[in-house]
Design a protein around this motif. Structure first.
Motif, mmCIF file in Angstrom:
data_model
loop_
_atom_site.group_PDB
_atom_site.id
_atom_site.type_symbol
_atom_site.label_atom_id
_atom_site.label_comp_id
_atom_site.label_asym_id
_atom_site.label_seq_id
_atom_site.Cartn_x
_atom_site.Cartn_y
_atom_site.Cartn_z
ATOM 1 N N GLU A 101 0.809 -1.233 0.000
ATOM 2 C CA GLU A 101 0.000 0.000 0.000
ATOM 3 C C GLU A 101 0.836 1.274 0.000
ATOM 4 O O GLU A 101 0.450 2.273 -0.603
ATOM 5 C CB GLU A 101 -0.905 0.018 1.232
ATOM 6 C CG GLU A 101 -2.106 -0.893 1.141
ATOM 7 C CD GLU A 101 -2.956 -0.715 2.377
ATOM 8 O OE1 GLU A 101 -3.806 0.185 2.369
ATOM 9 O OE2 GLU A 101 -2.748 -1.458 3.347
ATOM 10 N N ALA A 105 0.616 4.119 -2.770
ATOM 11 C CA ALA A 105 0.155 5.472 -2.464
ATOM 12 C C ALA A 105 1.165 6.544 -2.843
ATOM 13 O O ALA A 105 0.858 7.730 -2.806
ATOM 14 C CB ALA A 105 -0.156 5.585 -0.968
ATOM 15 N N ASN A 219 -4.545 -3.778 6.284
ATOM 16 C CA ASN A 219 -4.776 -2.654 5.391
ATOM 17 C C ASN A 219 -4.365 -1.360 6.089
ATOM 18 O O ASN A 219 -4.946 -0.991 7.115
ATOM 19 C CB ASN A 219 -6.264 -2.605 4.997
ATOM 20 C CG ASN A 219 -6.561 -1.513 3.993
ATOM 21 O OD1 ASN A 219 -6.649 -0.345 4.354
ATOM 22 N ND2 ASN A 219 -6.719 -1.890 2.741
ATOM 23 N N ARG A 221 -4.616 1.805 5.171
ATOM 24 C CA ARG A 221 -5.607 2.891 5.173
ATOM 25 C C ARG A 221 -6.686 2.655 6.236
ATOM 26 O O ARG A 221 -7.195 3.602 6.838
ATOM 27 C CB ARG A 221 -6.233 3.026 3.780
ATOM 28 C CG ARG A 221 -5.243 3.546 2.756
ATOM 29 C CD ARG A 221 -5.899 4.148 1.547
ATOM 30 N NE ARG A 221 -4.917 4.687 0.620
ATOM 31 C CZ ARG A 221 -4.352 5.876 0.724
ATOM 32 N NH1 ARG A 221 -4.688 6.678 1.727
ATOM 33 N NH2 ARG A 221 -3.466 6.294 -0.167
ATOM 34 N N THR A 222 -7.025 1.398 6.458
ATOM 35 C CA THR A 222 -7.984 1.103 7.530
ATOM 36 C C THR A 222 -7.366 1.406 8.888
ATOM 37 O O THR A 222 -8.049 1.924 9.787
ATOM 38 C CB THR A 222 -8.435 -0.362 7.456
ATOM 39 O OG1 THR A 222 -9.041 -0.597 6.178
ATOM 40 C CG2 THR A 222 -9.441 -0.683 8.555
ATOM 41 N N ILE A 224 -5.230 3.738 9.487
ATOM 42 C CA ILE A 224 -5.295 5.201 9.618
ATOM 43 C C ILE A 224 -6.692 5.633 10.050
ATOM 44 O O ILE A 224 -6.856 6.507 10.922
ATOM 45 C CB ILE A 224 -4.884 5.870 8.286
ATOM 46 C CG1 ILE A 224 -3.415 5.580 7.978
ATOM 47 C CG2 ILE A 224 -5.138 7.377 8.342
ATOM 48 C CD1 ILE A 224 -2.959 6.031 6.603
ATOM 49 N N ASP A 225 -7.726 5.031 9.467
ATOM 50 C CA ASP A 225 -9.103 5.368 9.832
ATOM 51 C C ASP A 225 -9.392 5.019 11.288
ATOM 52 O O ASP A 225 -10.063 5.779 12.001
ATOM 53 C CB ASP A 225 -10.085 4.629 8.921
ATOM 54 C CG ASP A 225 -10.074 5.152 7.491
ATOM 55 O OD1 ASP A 225 -9.587 6.282 7.280
ATOM 56 O OD2 ASP A 225 -10.548 4.431 6.592
ATOM 57 N N THR A 228 -7.506 7.576 13.438
ATOM 58 C CA THR A 228 -8.154 8.890 13.304
ATOM 59 C C THR A 228 -9.461 8.940 14.086
ATOM 60 O O THR A 228 -9.820 9.983 14.662
ATOM 61 C CB THR A 228 -8.418 9.194 11.814
ATOM 62 O OG1 THR A 228 -7.185 9.169 11.100
ATOM 63 C CG2 THR A 228 -9.062 10.559 11.643
ATOM 64 N N LEU A 236 2.718 4.576 11.593
ATOM 65 C CA LEU A 236 2.159 4.777 10.260
ATOM 66 C C LEU A 236 3.182 5.433 9.340
ATOM 67 O O LEU A 236 4.053 6.184 9.806
ATOM 68 C CB LEU A 236 0.911 5.661 10.354
ATOM 69 C CG LEU A 236 -0.249 5.086 11.184
ATOM 70 C CD1 LEU A 236 -1.315 6.146 11.418
ATOM 71 C CD2 LEU A 236 -0.846 3.862 10.499
ATOM 72 N N MET A 240 1.844 9.043 4.132
ATOM 73 C CA MET A 240 0.417 8.755 4.028
ATOM 74 C C MET A 240 -0.414 9.543 5.034
ATOM 75 O O MET A 240 -1.609 9.762 4.824
ATOM 76 C CB MET A 240 0.161 7.251 4.189
ATOM 77 C CG MET A 240 0.719 6.401 3.059
ATOM 78 S SD MET A 240 0.362 4.628 3.227
ATOM 79 C CE MET A 240 -1.414 4.588 2.894
ATOM 80 N N VAL A 241 0.208 9.971 6.158
ATOM 81 C CA VAL A 241 -0.559 10.700 7.181
ATOM 82 C C VAL A 241 -0.132 12.160 7.302
ATOM 83 O O VAL A 241 -0.658 12.896 8.135
ATOM 84 C CB VAL A 241 -0.448 10.007 8.563
ATOM 85 C CG1 VAL A 241 -1.065 8.622 8.506
ATOM 86 C CG2 VAL A 241 1.000 9.936 9.034
#
Length: 293
Positions: A101, A105, A219, A221-222, A224-225, A228, A236, A240-241
């Motif tokens: 990923e 990205a 994952n 991105r998951t 990060i969610d 967050t 991380l 990406m962040v």
């Protein structure tokens, strides 16, 4: 002279590489019966058995193995001569690419766009996965080129470094303001097949932090969610962040890990397809976002 067509040789070489008629059919965008028919034609023309079945796989006979060994450089040379003569402008075919990923990205979108612009006849099939699985897929011939988190060392793989990515320990701004790890936060990480997991465990120990729990998700991105949304903290990839840190949505809760995640582009050592070699050359010139090696 035996009447063997170019597509017969191509079929033979892909069966030898991938191990099954079905895999060769998928690779050559045809049907399994068509592949079987081509093999029968080759064997009838030469008067020898080229393959024998072992379970689900087709294994080369001794004479078939010698035929492949002698034909493979001829086939590669033929393809290379045609592609080089046209400056790769007429290149066509399917190249299967595996990527993590983080690479997907950062450098992968620009790479894909450049290939679409320069080599419009080439179709790229992209698959996102963890490095350990991509490594096995590359060795097994089910992908042609991979962007791996490294360093990767294997006698069967040829790699070129394309940079590294810095990491941060992040949590939501609200979680950080409430005391961060002073409140025994849950930690989230990629599973232990990923270098990111190793950095997570190393830095928890180095900072003498005992999390409430360590959850895993494959994952980024998951992850990060989750972080967050106030679900805990995680190591991380900084690129990406970065927008979330700059916007004050996320905040750092521990010092940044000293170790970075290095990335490499990889192909099989035995790769002879001129198109794959050209894409490997182009990919080797990429640099992961912001932190060149």
């Amino acid at each position: 002279m035996k009447r063997i067509a170019i597509y017969h040789l191509e079929t033979l070489l892909w069966i030898a590489r991938l191990g099954t008629f079905r895999a060769a059919a998928e690779r050559l965008n045809t049907t399994q019966p068509a592949i079987s028919a081509r093999v029968r034609e080759i064997e009838e023309q030469l008067g020898i058995a080229i393959f024998r079945r072992e379970g689900r796989n087709m294994v080369l006979t001794a004479r078939g193995r010698r035929l492949v060994q002698e034909c493979e450089p001829l086939w590669a040379g033929f393809e290379k001569a045609l592609l080089t003569a046209s400056g790769f402008e007429g290149a066509s075919g399917v190249v299967r690419i595996g990527s993590g990923e983080i690479a997907a990205a950062s450098c992968l979108p620009g790479f894909v766009h450049a290939i679409e612009q320069d080599l419009p006849g080439v179709t790229l099939e992209l698959e996102l996965d963890l490095t350990a699985r991509m490594f096995q897929q590359l060795l097994g011939g089910t992908i042609d080129l991979a962007f791996l988190a490294g360093p990767v060392a294997s006698p069967g793989i040829r790699t070129t470094p394309i940079g590294s990515v810095g990491l941060v320990w992040a949590a939501s701004a609200r979680t950080a303001a409430a005391g961060g790890f002073a409140n025994a936060l849950p930690v989230w990480s990629i599973p232990d097949l990923s270098p990111l997991h190793g950095v997570t465990m190393e830095t928890l120990e180095a900072n003498r932090v005992t999390p409430r729990s360590i959850g895993t998700c494959n994952n980024v991105r998951t992850l990060i969610d989750i972080v967050t949304g106030g679900g805990g903290a995680a190591v991380l990839p900084e690129p990406m962040v970065r927008p979330l840190l700059e916007a004050g949505i996320l905040a750092e809760v521990l010092p940044p890990p000293a170790r970075k995640i290095r990335f490499e582009v990889a192909i099989r050592n035995t790769e002879s397809d001129p198109l794959v070699l050209e894409l490997f050359r182009r990919a080797s010139e990429l640099r992961i976002d912001g932190t060149p090696d």
